[in-house]
Scaffold this motif. Structure first.
Motif, PDB file in Angstrom:
ATOM      1  N   SER A 334       0.835  -1.136  -0.092  1.00  0.00           N
ATOM      2  CA  SER A 334       0.079  -0.090  -0.139  1.00  0.00           C
ATOM      3  C   SER A 334       0.837   1.248  -0.087  1.00  0.00           C
ATOM      4  O   SER A 334       1.837   1.376   0.676  1.00  0.00           O
ATOM      5  N   LEU A 335       0.292   2.314  -0.767  1.00  0.00           N
ATOM      6  CA  LEU A 335       0.947   3.658  -0.655  1.00  0.00           C
ATOM      7  C   LEU A 335       0.002   4.571  -0.466  1.00  0.00           C
ATOM      8  O   LEU A 335      -0.957   4.653  -1.193  1.00  0.00           O
ATOM      9  N   ARG A 336       0.164   5.631   0.381  1.00  0.00           N
ATOM     10  CA  ARG A 336      -0.724   6.505   0.780  1.00  0.00           C
ATOM     11  C   ARG A 336       0.165   7.903   0.874  1.00  0.00           C
ATOM     12  O   ARG A 336       1.020   8.192   1.496  1.00  0.00           O
ATOM     13  N   GLY A 337      -0.675   8.851   0.303  1.00  0.00           N
ATOM     14  CA  GLY A 337      -0.185  10.346   0.442  1.00  0.00           C
ATOM     15  C   GLY A 337      -1.297  11.174   1.044  1.00  0.00           C
ATOM     16  O   GLY A 337      -2.723  10.744   0.700  1.00  0.00           O
ATOM     17  N   GLU A 338      -0.933  12.106   1.795  1.00  0.00           N
ATOM     18  CA  GLU A 338      -1.925  12.772   2.548  1.00  0.00           C
ATOM     19  C   GLU A 338      -1.438  14.513   2.995  1.00  0.00           C
ATOM     20  O   GLU A 338      -0.453  14.512   2.942  1.00  0.00           O
ATOM     21  N   THR A 339      -2.439  15.081   3.101  1.00  0.00           N
ATOM     22  CA  THR A 339      -2.348  16.345   3.730  1.00  0.00           C
ATOM     23  C   THR A 339      -3.131  16.638   4.769  1.00  0.00           C
ATOM     24  O   THR A 339      -4.185  16.186   4.881  1.00  0.00           O
ATOM     25  N   PHE A 340      -2.645  17.983   5.581  1.00  0.00           N
ATOM     26  CA  PHE A 340      -3.439  18.201   6.989  1.00  0.00           C
ATOM     27  C   PHE A 340      -3.110  19.390   7.088  1.00  0.00           C
ATOM     28  O   PHE A 340      -1.935  20.064   6.892  1.00  0.00           O
ATOM     29  N   GLU A 341      -4.234  19.993   7.824  1.00  0.00           N
ATOM     30  CA  GLU A 341      -4.035  21.368   8.242  1.00  0.00           C
ATOM     31  C   GLU A 341      -4.872  21.994   9.504  1.00  0.00           C
ATOM     32  O   GLU A 341      -6.015  21.424   9.605  1.00  0.00           O
ATOM     33  N   THR A 342      -4.604  22.923  10.297  1.00  0.00           N
ATOM     34  CA  THR A 342      -5.282  23.690  11.090  1.00  0.00           C
ATOM     35  C   THR A 342      -5.397  25.033  10.974  1.00  0.00           C
ATOM     36  O   THR A 342      -4.209  25.670  10.752  1.00  0.00           O
ATOM     37  N   GLU A 343      -6.466  25.801  11.280  1.00  0.00           N
ATOM     38  CA  GLU A 343      -6.317  27.114  10.972  1.00  0.00           C
ATOM     39  C   GLU A 343      -6.994  27.864  12.372  1.00  0.00           C
ATOM     40  O   GLU A 343      -8.235  27.591  12.535  1.00  0.00           O
ATOM     41  N   ASP A 344      -6.322  28.752  12.810  1.00  0.00           N
ATOM     42  CA  ASP A 344      -6.602  29.168  14.211  1.00  0.00           C
ATOM     43  C   ASP A 344      -7.231  30.712  14.089  1.00  0.00           C
ATOM     44  O   ASP A 344      -6.500  31.493  13.638  1.00  0.00           O
ATOM     45  N   TYR A 345      -8.441  30.910  14.439  1.00  0.00           N
ATOM     46  CA  TYR A 345      -8.957  32.078  14.445  1.00  0.00           C
ATOM     47  C   TYR A 345      -8.874  32.934  15.616  1.00  0.00           C
ATOM     48  O   TYR A 345      -9.648  34.123  15.760  1.00  0.00           O
ATOM     49  N   SER A 346      -8.563  32.371  16.817  1.00  0.00           N
ATOM     50  CA  SER A 346      -8.493  32.854  18.167  1.00  0.00           C
ATOM     51  C   SER A 346      -7.439  34.131  18.525  1.00  0.00           C
ATOM     52  O   SER A 346      -7.674  35.211  17.994  1.00  0.00           O
ATOM     53  N   ALA A 347      -6.717  33.377  19.002  1.00  0.00           N
ATOM     54  CA  ALA A 347      -5.466  34.527  19.388  1.00  0.00           C
ATOM     55  C   ALA A 347      -4.172  34.060  19.240  1.00  0.00           C
ATOM     56  O   ALA A 347      -3.398  33.638  20.020  1.00  0.00           O
ATOM     57  N   PRO A 348      -3.596  33.763  17.782  1.00  0.00           N
ATOM     58  CA  PRO A 348      -2.223  33.299  17.518  1.00  0.00           C
ATOM     59  C   PRO A 348      -1.059  33.844  18.179  1.00  0.00           C
ATOM     60  O   PRO A 348      -0.246  33.251  18.208  1.00  0.00           O
ATOM     61  N   LEU A 350      -0.892  34.750  21.216  1.00  0.00           N
ATOM     62  CA  LEU A 350      -0.527  34.151  22.648  1.00  0.00           C
ATOM     63  C   LEU A 350      -0.439  32.736  22.541  1.00  0.00           C
ATOM     64  O   LEU A 350       0.202  32.032  23.228  1.00  0.00           O
ATOM     65  N   ASP A 351      -1.254  31.979  21.654  1.00  0.00           N
ATOM     66  CA  ASP A 351      -1.319  30.388  21.560  1.00  0.00           C
ATOM     67  C   ASP A 351      -1.619  30.206  20.087  1.00  0.00           C
ATOM     68  O   ASP A 351      -2.624  30.188  19.684  1.00  0.00           O
ATOM     69  N   ASN A 352      -0.562  29.832  19.255  1.00  0.00           N
ATOM     70  CA  ASN A 352      -0.590  29.733  17.941  1.00  0.00           C
ATOM     71  C   ASN A 352      -0.743  28.462  17.621  1.00  0.00           C
ATOM     72  O   ASN A 352      -0.246  27.454  17.895  1.00  0.00           O
ATOM     73  N   ASN A 353      -2.075  27.956  17.001  1.00  0.00           N
ATOM     74  CA  ASN A 353      -2.430  26.584  16.782  1.00  0.00           C
ATOM     75  C   ASN A 353      -2.619  26.431  15.310  1.00  0.00           C
ATOM     76  O   ASN A 353      -3.223  25.610  14.998  1.00  0.00           O
ATOM     77  N   ASN A 354      -2.049  27.146  14.371  1.00  0.00           N
ATOM     78  CA  ASN A 354      -1.945  26.931  12.879  1.00  0.00           C
ATOM     79  C   ASN A 354      -1.023  26.051  12.700  1.00  0.00           C
ATOM     80  O   ASN A 354      -0.179  25.573  13.416  1.00  0.00           O
ATOM     81  N   GLU A 355      -1.367  25.279  11.450  1.00  0.00           N
ATOM     82  CA  GLU A 355      -0.581  24.025  11.264  1.00  0.00           C
ATOM     83  C   GLU A 355      -0.958  23.759   9.676  1.00  0.00           C
ATOM     84  O   GLU A 355      -1.715  23.857   9.511  1.00  0.00           O
ATOM     85  N   THR A 356       0.447  23.265   9.177  1.00  0.00           N
ATOM     86  CA  THR A 356      -0.009  22.568   7.664  1.00  0.00           C
ATOM     87  C   THR A 356       1.202  21.490   7.636  1.00  0.00           C
ATOM     88  O   THR A 356       2.331  21.661   8.280  1.00  0.00           O
ATOM     89  N   HIS A 380       7.154   9.103   5.932  1.00  0.00           N
ATOM     90  CA  HIS A 380       7.611  10.394   5.913  1.00  0.00           C
ATOM     91  C   HIS A 380       6.963  11.448   6.036  1.00  0.00           C
ATOM     92  O   HIS A 380       5.818  11.446   5.462  1.00  0.00           O
ATOM     93  N   ILE A 381       7.159  12.324   7.023  1.00  0.00           N
ATOM     94  CA  ILE A 381       6.316  13.576   7.064  1.00  0.00           C
ATOM     95  C   ILE A 381       6.896  14.643   7.459  1.00  0.00           C
ATOM     96  O   ILE A 381       7.970  14.742   7.768  1.00  0.00           O
ATOM     97  N   ASP A 382       6.418  15.961   6.852  1.00  0.00           N
ATOM     98  CA  ASP A 382       6.986  17.247   7.150  1.00  0.00           C
ATOM     99  C   ASP A 382       5.807  18.105   7.366  1.00  0.00           C
ATOM    100  O   ASP A 382       4.495  17.918   6.830  1.00  0.00           O
ATOM    101  N   SER A 383       5.977  18.826   8.316  1.00  0.00           N
ATOM    102  CA  SER A 383       5.039  20.005   8.796  1.00  0.00           C
ATOM    103  C   SER A 383       5.556  21.197   9.444  1.00  0.00           C
ATOM    104  O   SER A 383       6.757  21.298   9.712  1.00  0.00           O
ATOM    105  N   ASP A 384       4.825  22.326   9.087  1.00  0.00           N
ATOM    106  CA  ASP A 384       4.934  23.473   9.841  1.00  0.00           C
ATOM    107  C   ASP A 384       3.894  23.926  10.806  1.00  0.00           C
ATOM    108  O   ASP A 384       2.839  24.008  10.685  1.00  0.00           O
ATOM    109  N   ARG A 385       4.487  24.145  11.988  1.00  0.00           N
ATOM    110  CA  ARG A 385       3.619  24.629  13.316  1.00  0.00           C
ATOM    111  C   ARG A 385       4.466  25.514  13.922  1.00  0.00           C
ATOM    112  O   ARG A 385       5.322  25.456  14.918  1.00  0.00           O
TER     113      ARG A 385
END
Length: 410
Positions: A334-348, A350-356, A380-385
């Protein structure tokens, strides 16, 4: 009177003719042993922002030990109880799923079934194995890893499936409680890829640092309890299935905790979390499948501010596509590719919850015999938080994890 007792006995005999409580077929389990090597940042299980179960280490490890009891009370009523031992959880041994299942004998094209207890909603396309385990890879996608850790519920579920000449439609409705903290990990830690499943005693840790949530929201415990009931409100989910007269199956799920985002109990906040999940499976040939899921949702807690945003208010999105081929000897590639993200609307600020992030997984699953599986996986994974800066780390991280699993079944 004796005739009435005899009559009741005759009526009861067929119903209990198939009772089986402690026969060999009612008890099964396995021990999962692993050789692991992973580079990059440390795992989120150690209080960091790492996205994988293992990080910056090479070791031999116990993946889990599982015992499953499936008593059958009548030909239509059975039960399912799974006890799991996982070394990394706060309390290592606990109950994963435990429910009663009712499935009457169908007398037409309509099939009815119901479950009552602690269980996973029918969201994942990857967990088709015994004990809600994956059958294509060792590590499920980010979507279903999150389902495994935070979307376990305690409630009742009714499922209806109607078969026509060349297609089938299905409806599943569930009502539940005990899932009020769902969303905590997604917000404070973000997405992760691992094969851990929550239990009644699990306490998944949250990342810590010299800023972020641990300094801003100090009433929150440094861990979350996925089965915690906070607000005494019922959540619900709805799933629709369609199998058209072609080798494709489609499903749609809406899930809503219906949580009160202002409630708090003993270090755990109530979260209002909802999502839409779209799933599809295409049987290219008898041995090759393409699977895909797309999830979009929102999670929040805290009082409403004047700008209409709560203390934590984040959208989350993830999607994967997987191609899987089964060989004549039962092995699967099996071979799987994926993407994910969160988008923070509150107070980044003070507490940054953005992610890709993105991930690629290649897995080889091979049954050696009826009691032994040998599985290998490279992920293998790469992310920016940005929150990684709270621990003095660069926001962008990537890592590779290699696992060899030996699963001994009994």
């Amino acid at each position: 009177m004796k005739y009435l007792i005899a009559l009741l006995g005759l009526l009861a005999t067929p119903a209990f003719a198939d009772t089986s409580l402690f026969a060999r077929e009612n008890i099964k389990g396995w021990i999962d042993l692993r050789a692991v090597s992973a580079n990059g940042e440390k795992s989120w299980l150690d209080g960091h922002y790492g996205k994988l179960r293992y990080g910056d280490q090479s070791k031999l490890s116990l993946g889990e030990a599982t015992l499953i009891w499936t008593p059958r009370f009548t030909d239509t009523l059975s039960a399912y109880v799974q006890v799991v031992h996982v070394p990394e959880w706060g309390h290592e041994t606990g109950i994963n799923e435990a429910y009663l299942k009712w499935r009457p004998v169908p007398k037409s094209g309509l099939r009815v079934s119901a479950r009552l207890g602690q269980m996973y909603p029918p969201v994942s396309l990857e967990h088709e194995g015994t004990g809600w385990t994956t059958t294509h890879t060792i590590t499920p996608s980010a979507i279903n890893a999150w389902v495994g850790e935070e979307v376990i519920v305690q409630g009742a579920e009714l499922s209806l499936k109607q078969t026509f000449d060349d297609q089938q439609i299905g409806v599943t409705l569930g009502v539940f409680r005990g899932n009020d903290t769902s969303g905590t990990l997604l917000a404070y830690r973000g997405w992760a890829l691992h094969d851990l499943r929550s239990t009644t005693t699990a306490k998944p840790p949250l990342p810590v640092g010299n800023a972020g949530w641990s300094q801003t929201f100090r009433r929150q415990s440094p861990f979350t309890k996925p089965l915690k009931e906070v607000d005494d409100r019922q959540g619900y989910y709805l799933r629709l299935d369609w199998r058209p007269p072609v080798p494709v199956s489609l499903n749609f799920t809406y899930f809503n905790t219906h949580g009160n985002p202002t409630d708090f109990d003993n270090g755990q906040y109530g979260w209002a979390t909802r999502f839409f999940n779209f799933g599809a499976k295409y049987e290219v040939t008898e041995t090759t499948d393409i699977l895909s899921q797309v999830m979009v949702g929102n999670t929040k807690w805290g009082r409403m501010r004047t700008d209409g945003v709560r203390a934590i208010d984040a959208d989350y999105r993830s999607a994967y596509v997987m191609v899987s081929h089964r060989f004549d000897d039962g092995a699967r590639l099996s071979l799987r590719g994926e993407t994910f993200e969160t988008e923070d609307y509150s107070a980044p600020s003070l507490d940054n919850n953005n992610e890709t992030g993105h991930a690629v997984t290649l897995a080889w699953m091979r049954p050696v015999n009826a009691h032994l599986d040998l599985n290998t996986e490279v992920l293998h994974i790469d992310s920016d938080r940005p929150a990684r800066a709270y621990q003095g780390l660069p926001p962008q991280q990537d890592q590779t994890q290699v696992q060899v699993m030996l699963k001994v079944k009994f």
